[in-house]
Enzyme design. Sequence first.
Site, PDB file in Angstrom:
ATOM      1  N   SER A  10       0.491  -1.049  -0.404  1.00  0.00           N
ATOM      2  CA  SER A  10       0.147  -0.309   0.008  1.00  0.00           C
ATOM      3  C   SER A  10       1.121   1.087   0.044  1.00  0.00           C
ATOM      4  CB  SER A  10      -0.833   0.021   1.102  1.00  0.00           C
ATOM      5  OG  SER A  10      -1.471   1.464   1.196  1.00  0.00           O
ATOM      6  N   HIS A  35      -1.122  -0.705  -4.708  1.00  0.00           N
ATOM      7  CA  HIS A  35      -2.366  -0.736  -3.992  1.00  0.00           C
ATOM      8  C   HIS A  35      -2.379   0.538  -3.867  1.00  0.00           C
ATOM      9  CE1 HIS A  35      -5.958  -1.603  -1.743  1.00  0.00           C
ATOM     10  NE2 HIS A  35      -5.109  -1.108  -1.016  1.00  0.00           N
ATOM     11  N   ASP A  37      -4.590   4.219  -2.291  1.00  0.00           N
ATOM     12  CA  ASP A  37      -5.469   3.836  -1.577  1.00  0.00           C
ATOM     13  C   ASP A  37      -6.134   5.438  -1.698  1.00  0.00           C
ATOM     14  OD1 ASP A  37      -6.052   2.184   0.186  1.00  0.00           O
ATOM     15  OD2 ASP A  37      -4.036   2.157   1.124  1.00  0.00           O
ATOM     16  N   MET A  39      -8.765   8.681  -1.042  1.00  0.00           N
ATOM     17  CA  MET A  39      -9.608   8.711  -0.052  1.00  0.00           C
ATOM     18  C   MET A  39      -9.992   9.979  -0.410  1.00  0.00           C
ATOM     19  SD  MET A  39      -7.840   7.534   3.078  1.00  0.00           S
ATOM     20  CE  MET A  39      -6.874   5.509   2.948  1.00  0.00           C
ATOM     21  N   HIS A  79      -7.942   1.520  -4.716  1.00  0.00           N
ATOM     22  CA  HIS A  79      -9.249   1.714  -4.145  1.00  0.00           C
ATOM     23  C   HIS A  79     -10.174   2.311  -3.583  1.00  0.00           C
ATOM     24  CE1 HIS A  79      -9.696   0.425   0.482  1.00  0.00           C
ATOM     25  NE2 HIS A  79     -11.453   0.019   0.053  1.00  0.00           N
ATOM     26  N   MET A  81     -12.218   5.316  -1.459  1.00  0.00           N
ATOM     27  CA  MET A  81     -12.781   5.343  -0.728  1.00  0.00           C
ATOM     28  C   MET A  81     -13.375   6.990  -0.825  1.00  0.00           C
ATOM     29  SD  MET A  81     -10.215   3.152   1.982  1.00  0.00           S
ATOM     30  CE  MET A  81      -8.896   3.548   0.657  1.00  0.00           C
ATOM     31  N   MET A 154     -12.238  -5.366   4.111  1.00  0.00           N
ATOM     32  CA  MET A 154     -11.182  -4.931   4.898  1.00  0.00           C
ATOM     33  C   MET A 154     -10.802  -5.226   5.948  1.00  0.00           C
ATOM     34  SD  MET A 154     -10.502  -1.389   3.335  1.00  0.00           S
ATOM     35  CE  MET A 154      -9.619  -0.925   4.588  1.00  0.00           C
ATOM     36  N   ASP A 188      -6.974  -5.833   2.766  1.00  0.00           N
ATOM     37  CA  ASP A 188      -6.537  -4.919   3.098  1.00  0.00           C
ATOM     38  C   ASP A 188      -6.535  -4.278   4.205  1.00  0.00           C
ATOM     39  OD1 ASP A 188      -5.291  -2.635   2.719  1.00  0.00           O
ATOM     40  OD2 ASP A 188      -7.248  -1.331   1.586  1.00  0.00           O
TER      41      ASP A 188
HETATM   42  C1  DX5 Z   1      -6.339   2.044   4.593  1.00  0.00           C
HETATM   43  C2  DX5 Z   1      -6.887   1.346   3.740  1.00  0.00           C
HETATM   44  C3  DX5 Z   1      -5.000   0.317   3.214  1.00  0.00           C
HETATM   45  C4  DX5 Z   1      -3.628   0.496   4.962  1.00  0.00           C
HETATM   46  C5  DX5 Z   1      -3.164  -0.600   5.004  1.00  0.00           C
HETATM   47  O1  DX5 Z   1      -8.033   2.648   4.531  1.00  0.00           O
HETATM   48  O2  DX5 Z   1      -7.354   0.792   2.651  1.00  0.00           O
HETATM   49  O3  DX5 Z   1      -4.486   0.017   2.217  1.00  0.00           O
HETATM   50  O4  DX5 Z   1      -2.400   1.301   3.892  1.00  0.00           O
HETATM   51  O5  DX5 Z   1      -1.955  -0.553   5.775  1.00  0.00           O
HETATM   52  P1  DX5 Z   1      -1.886  -1.070   6.572  1.00  0.00           P
HETATM   53  O6  DX5 Z   1      -1.285  -2.440   6.194  1.00  0.00           O
HETATM   54  O7  DX5 Z   1      -0.604  -0.542   7.597  1.00  0.00           O
HETATM   55  O8  DX5 Z   1      -2.636  -1.470   7.835  1.00  0.00           O
HETATM   56 ZN    ZN Z   2      -6.393  -0.087   0.788  1.00  0.00          ZN
END
Ligand code: DX5
Ligand code: ZN
Length: 237
Positions: A10, A35, A37, A39, A79, A81, A154, A188
């Site tokens: 990630s 990956h 993220d 947001m 991903h 969010m 999740m 994740d």
């Molecule tokens: C959280 C994200 C994850 C996050 C995971 O909302 O979707 O992808 O970066 O990080 P770790 O592996 O540190 O929990």
């Molecule tokens: Zn994620």
Amino acid sequence: MGVTAKIAPSMLSSDFSNLASEAERMLHCGADWLHMDIMHAIVFIFTSSSYRHFVPNLTIGAPVIESLRKHTKAYLDCHLMVTNPLDYVEPMGKAGASGFTFHVEVSKENWQELVQKIKSKGMSPGVALKPGTPIEEVYPLVEAENPVEMVLVMTVEPGFGGQKFMPDMMDKVRTLRKKYPSLDIEVDGGLGPSTIAMAASAGANCIVAGSSVFGAPEPAHVISLLRNSVEEAQKNS
Ligand code: DX5
Ligand code: ZN
């Protein structure tokens, strides 16, 4: 089982000021996917003069994906969010996203349209669910005539890296794997050497890991450990 292990660091845990070299470093360490993220914290609901958060954080968007795409051919596992994923399909497609995973909680009305548009922009559609969302909610999306290609379970509340893995979520993974032997199932949140066995034996094959990979002195060791756990569990299943 026909599904292969995909290890996806990630990039939320990377040094964002050096994103291209961080991406290259992860691929060099054996990552299959990166990956990303996406947001977006707040959407105003004008009718009620209030607002709601999907996540209490803000990260990156299509312009950053576009910049990164110029430096790598890697599969960018995005991903989203956000409360309005449909608005991002076109920009993310243009930017060079590979996978587009939206949340089921905000897509009850328009998931068919979302899946169709994501595919038409050349991306692979996935659906994600938060810890409080029952697994049954994704069944129609997997069983549709035009289905999603991945389910992301999740294992923390979305928003931040570095949170504690929720083992209770493994029931969802087990149920999905039993029902759909050849589906890509991603986990994740909180994955690392101490939690991978639970996820792998439940049947997850796509493993997102942020802090455990970026925080390790040798990320390549962690990536190979994650991969070996998935492959061992598949042999024993
Ligand atoms: C959280 C994200 C994850 C996050 C995971 O909302 O979707 O992808 O970066 O990080 P770790 O592996 O540190 O929990
Ligand atoms: Zn994620």
